[in-house]
Design a protein around this motif. Structure first.
Motif, PDB file in Angstrom:
ATOM      1  N   TYR A   1       1.886  12.801  -3.410  1.00 31.79           N
ATOM      2  CA  TYR A   1       1.846  11.342  -3.480  1.00 31.79           C
ATOM      3  C   TYR A   1       2.462  10.788  -2.198  1.00 31.79           C
ATOM      4  O   TYR A   1       3.523  11.244  -1.761  1.00 31.79           O
ATOM      5  CB  TYR A   1       2.614  10.796  -4.688  1.00 31.79           C
ATOM      6  N   GLY A   2       1.790   9.798  -1.615  1.00 31.85           N
ATOM      7  CA  GLY A   2       2.273   9.190  -0.376  1.00 31.85           C
ATOM      8  C   GLY A   2       1.132   9.047   0.600  1.00 31.85           C
ATOM      9  O   GLY A   2      -0.035   8.948   0.223  1.00 31.85           O
ATOM     10  N   SER A   3       1.443   9.070   1.894  1.00 32.38           N
ATOM     11  CA  SER A   3       0.435   9.030   2.952  1.00 32.38           C
ATOM     12  C   SER A   3       1.150   9.225   4.277  1.00 32.38           C
ATOM     13  O   SER A   3       2.376   9.101   4.371  1.00 32.38           O
ATOM     14  CB  SER A   3      -0.323   7.695   2.950  1.00 32.38           C
ATOM     15  N   TRP A   4       0.359   9.505   5.319  1.00 27.00           N
ATOM     16  CA  TRP A   4       0.962   9.572   6.654  1.00 27.00           C
ATOM     17  C   TRP A   4       1.528   8.210   7.039  1.00 27.00           C
ATOM     18  O   TRP A   4       2.621   8.109   7.596  1.00 27.00           O
ATOM     19  CB  TRP A   4      -0.096   9.994   7.682  1.00 27.00           C
TER      20      TRP A   4
ATOM     21  N   LEU B   1      -2.029   8.837  -4.590  1.00 24.38           N
ATOM     22  CA  LEU B   1      -2.284  10.244  -4.878  1.00 24.38           C
ATOM     23  C   LEU B   1      -3.068  10.872  -3.732  1.00 24.38           C
ATOM     24  O   LEU B   1      -3.983  10.270  -3.169  1.00 24.38           O
ATOM     25  CB  LEU B   1      -3.055  10.378  -6.188  1.00 24.38           C
ATOM     26  N   HIS B   2      -2.694  12.111  -3.406  1.00 19.66           N
ATOM     27  CA  HIS B   2      -3.256  12.813  -2.257  1.00 19.66           C
ATOM     28  C   HIS B   2      -3.414  14.274  -2.636  1.00 19.66           C
ATOM     29  O   HIS B   2      -2.504  14.880  -3.203  1.00 19.66           O
ATOM     30  CB  HIS B   2      -2.302  12.662  -1.061  1.00 19.66           C
ATOM     31  N   LYS B   3      -4.576  14.843  -2.353  1.00 23.43           N
ATOM     32  CA  LYS B   3      -4.792  16.249  -2.668  1.00 23.43           C
ATOM     33  C   LYS B   3      -5.840  16.833  -1.744  1.00 23.43           C
ATOM     34  O   LYS B   3      -6.507  16.114  -0.998  1.00 23.43           O
ATOM     35  CB  LYS B   3      -5.226  16.421  -4.129  1.00 23.43           C
ATOM     36  N   ALA B   4      -5.967  18.120  -1.816  1.00 19.98           N
ATOM     37  CA  ALA B   4      -7.004  18.858  -1.117  1.00 19.98           C
ATOM     38  C   ALA B   4      -7.585  19.849  -2.121  1.00 19.98           C
ATOM     39  O   ALA B   4      -7.047  20.006  -3.217  1.00 19.98           O
ATOM     40  CB  ALA B   4      -6.406  19.589   0.087  1.00 19.98           C
TER      41      ALA B   4
ATOM     42  N   GLY C   1      -4.964   5.326  -8.724  1.00 20.94           N
ATOM     43  CA  GLY C   1      -4.453   5.413  -7.363  1.00 20.94           C
ATOM     44  C   GLY C   1      -4.406   4.043  -6.726  1.00 20.94           C
ATOM     45  O   GLY C   1      -4.835   3.047  -7.315  1.00 20.94           O
ATOM     46  N   SER C   2      -3.911   3.993  -5.497  1.00 19.52           N
ATOM     47  CA  SER C   2      -3.811   2.714  -4.804  1.00 19.52           C
ATOM     48  C   SER C   2      -5.036   2.440  -3.946  1.00 19.52           C
ATOM     49  O   SER C   2      -5.399   1.282  -3.715  1.00 19.52           O
ATOM     50  CB  SER C   2      -2.567   2.692  -3.917  1.00 19.52           C
ATOM     51  N   GLY C   3      -5.651   3.513  -3.430  1.00 17.32           N
ATOM     52  CA  GLY C   3      -6.759   3.340  -2.501  1.00 17.32           C
ATOM     53  C   GLY C   3      -6.338   2.770  -1.171  1.00 17.32           C
ATOM     54  O   GLY C   3      -7.173   2.301  -0.395  1.00 17.32           O
ATOM     55  N   ASN C   4      -5.032   2.828  -0.873  1.00 18.36           N
ATOM     56  CA  ASN C   4      -4.497   2.176   0.318  1.00 18.36           C
ATOM     57  C   ASN C   4      -3.520   3.108   1.010  1.00 18.36           C
ATOM     58  O   ASN C   4      -2.441   3.385   0.491  1.00 18.36           O
ATOM     59  CB  ASN C   4      -3.808   0.864  -0.084  1.00 18.36           C
ATOM     60  N   GLY C   5      -3.890   3.594   2.197  1.00 16.01           N
ATOM     61  CA  GLY C   5      -3.021   4.505   2.921  1.00 16.01           C
ATOM     62  C   GLY C   5      -1.747   3.860   3.422  1.00 16.01           C
ATOM     63  O   GLY C   5      -0.738   4.540   3.630  1.00 16.01           O
ATOM     64  N   ASP C   6      -1.747   2.551   3.611  1.00 14.82           N
ATOM     65  CA  ASP C   6      -0.547   1.877   4.108  1.00 14.82           C
ATOM     66  C   ASP C   6       0.593   1.952   3.101  1.00 14.82           C
ATOM     67  O   ASP C   6       1.769   2.014   3.480  1.00 14.82           O
ATOM     68  CB  ASP C   6      -0.852   0.416   4.421  1.00 14.82           C
TER      69      ASP C   6
END
Length: 470
Positions: free
Chosen positions: A252-255, A232-235, A223-228
């Motif tokens: 995959y992505g971020s707000w 990878l994103h999950k719940a 992963g990137s570890g960077n929200g900017d």
């Protein structure tokens, strides 16, 4: 001197520069209306009595009680007041770090509590989130939860167990690094599929003794570890079996980077789940253009549920983030997989009061051939983002869900500070078991929860005859 840790779990996690590992450690607090149940560990091995002391933050009043074991009950405290507590071993005069609690009640059965100003888990955060629930072959229930805060480390998961069907809970162990994890059983082994941190590496570890000890985690995908920039994103989403594979949904992505795309993650049921080469990550799909052109919706999906449809196809049923367009709630997003589970495509928007603006959890019940969802029902159209009502919904076709039962109803409360949200669930005979990320009794906000609570819906299948049609 310390040796390297060959496992994933810790009795309690501490940074390596801490030299006070033989002090008592308060690992479990359950506030009550006028008191609290407090539990602790002590690795010193010296035995002795324990003094549990308390101080009222508002009044300054202090007190203490002595106990012979590793738990104690405080009584006679003031409802709605905050307290600092500490445990001292009388044999070696070693004391724990102080913890905080606020007297009051929550809902259901409390699995765990964390006061919003308690910094016991400062390496990771100050709020409880991401509950996941599993049942082991012995019948024990295991719940995992992570600790988070904005710009916090977001890398610690706490595990609790129950041996009486969820009536009472005890601290089990802690996993580090671990975030956004889901527990699931496979071939008698307990697994946790998680991230190393927010938008970090996707990792998995296993326990062969029902959560007592864990293998070192292996990295499945970086992963990137960077929200900017997104990653990878999950719940804690369902892990299902379909066409000889275990399947779950992932984003995959971020707000911050503009939104999220969706894919399926899968592995052959006969493979070694701790072998990264056994796992397959499908292509990521972005359905937002379809939502705009076909439905006129300014919306996007996230935190999906892999489900096997009535037609035998695998689908991803997702939370549809709608607060921003003309339509503000009442829908969910349905994506369909190809036959190889390597690509998703837009299928439809689903009628579902509970499918928008907050994570929900879907289970297929083979007894009734129905789909059951635990989700946030919107009871006030002027509050489309409220998470004050946690309801059980049912569908026979994945095209329309009907709410049939309110598991938690905080609709009379301030939705800025109260919520029951982000559920996970499993079927237990005739009952449905649910864990919730719950904010109540002085939470920092509705989002920044201070409880994980457990709920049992008895004879849930009978609720289909009580449909309210909302």
């Amino acid at each position: 001197m310390m040796h390297g840790n060959a496992q994933w779990n810790y009795g309690h996690y501490q940074p390596v520069d801490r030299s006070d590992r033989n002090r008592p450690y308060i690992n479990h607090i359950i506030p009550r209306q006028d008191g609290a149940l407090v539990r602790w560990d002590d690795e010193s091995g010296v035995g002795g009595m324990y003094v549990l002391s308390w101080r009222n933050v508002q009044t300054g009043e202090c007190g203490q009680k002595t106990f012979s074991g590793h738990q104690g009950v405080l009584e006679g405290l003031l409802p709605g007041n905050d307290y600092r507590i500490r445990v001292r071993n009388t044999s070696n005069d070693q004391s724990s770090d102080s913890r905080m609690l606020r007297c009051g009640t929550a809902c259901g059965r409390v699995v765990n509590y964390l006061h919003p100003r308690d910094d016991a888990y400062r390496c990771s955060g100050r709020f409880l989130a991401s509950p996941s629930l599993a049942r082991t072959p012995s019948g024990a229930l295991i719940v995992s939860m992570d600790v988070f805060e904005w710009h916090g480390g977001q890398n610690l998961t706490l595990l609790f167990e129950s041996h009486d069907g969820g009536e009472t809970w005890q601290h089990l162990t802690e996993l580090f690094p671990c975030f956004w994890g889901v527990l699931f059983m496979h071939h008698g082994v307990l697994y946790e599929l998680a991230m190393s941190t927010e938008y970090g590496d996707l990792i998995i570890g296993a326990s062969y003794d029902e959560g007592e000890s864990w293998t070192a985690p292996v990295r499945l995908f970086p992963g990137s570890g960077n929200g900017d920039v997104g990653g990878l994103h999950k719940a804690p989403a369902p892990v299902i079996e379909a066409d000889g594979r275990l399947v779950t949904a992932i984003d995959y992505g971020s707000w911050e980077s503009g939104g999220l795309r969706q894919a399926l993650l899968s592995v052959d049921v006969s493979a070694n789940l701790l072998d990264p080469g056994s796992w397959r990550l499908g292509e990521f799909c972005d359905p937002r253009q379809d939502l705009l052109s076909r439905e006129g919706l300014v919306a996007g999906g996230l935190e999906g549920n892999a489900v096997l449809g009535p037609d035998g196809h695998v689908y991803d049923l997702l939370r549809l983030q709608m607060n921003g367009g003309a339509a503000r709630f009442g829908k969910a997003l349905l994506l369909e997989s190809d036959e190889h589970m390597t690509a998703l495509r837009y299928r439809s928007v689903v009628d579902f009061n509970g499918g928008s603006n907050s994570k929900f959890f879907v289970i297929f019940d083979a007894v009734t051939c129905r789909y059951w969802a635990v989700a946030n029902e919107i009871v006030d159209a002027d509050r489309p983002g409220a998470r004050t009502v946690l309801s059980l919904s049912v569908s026979s076709d994945l095209r329309s869900f009907v709410n049939v039962h309110r598991v938690v109803d905080f609709s009379a409360c301030d939705d800025a500070f109260v919520a029951a949200q982000y559920p996970s669930a499993l079927i237990d005979g005739d009952d449905l078991l649910i864990v919730s990320r719950t904010a109540v009794n002085g939470a920092d906000s509705y989002h920044n929860s201070n409880y994980i609570t457990f709920h049992r819906v008895h004879d849930f299948r009978g609720l289909v005859h009580e449909e309210r049609g909302k």
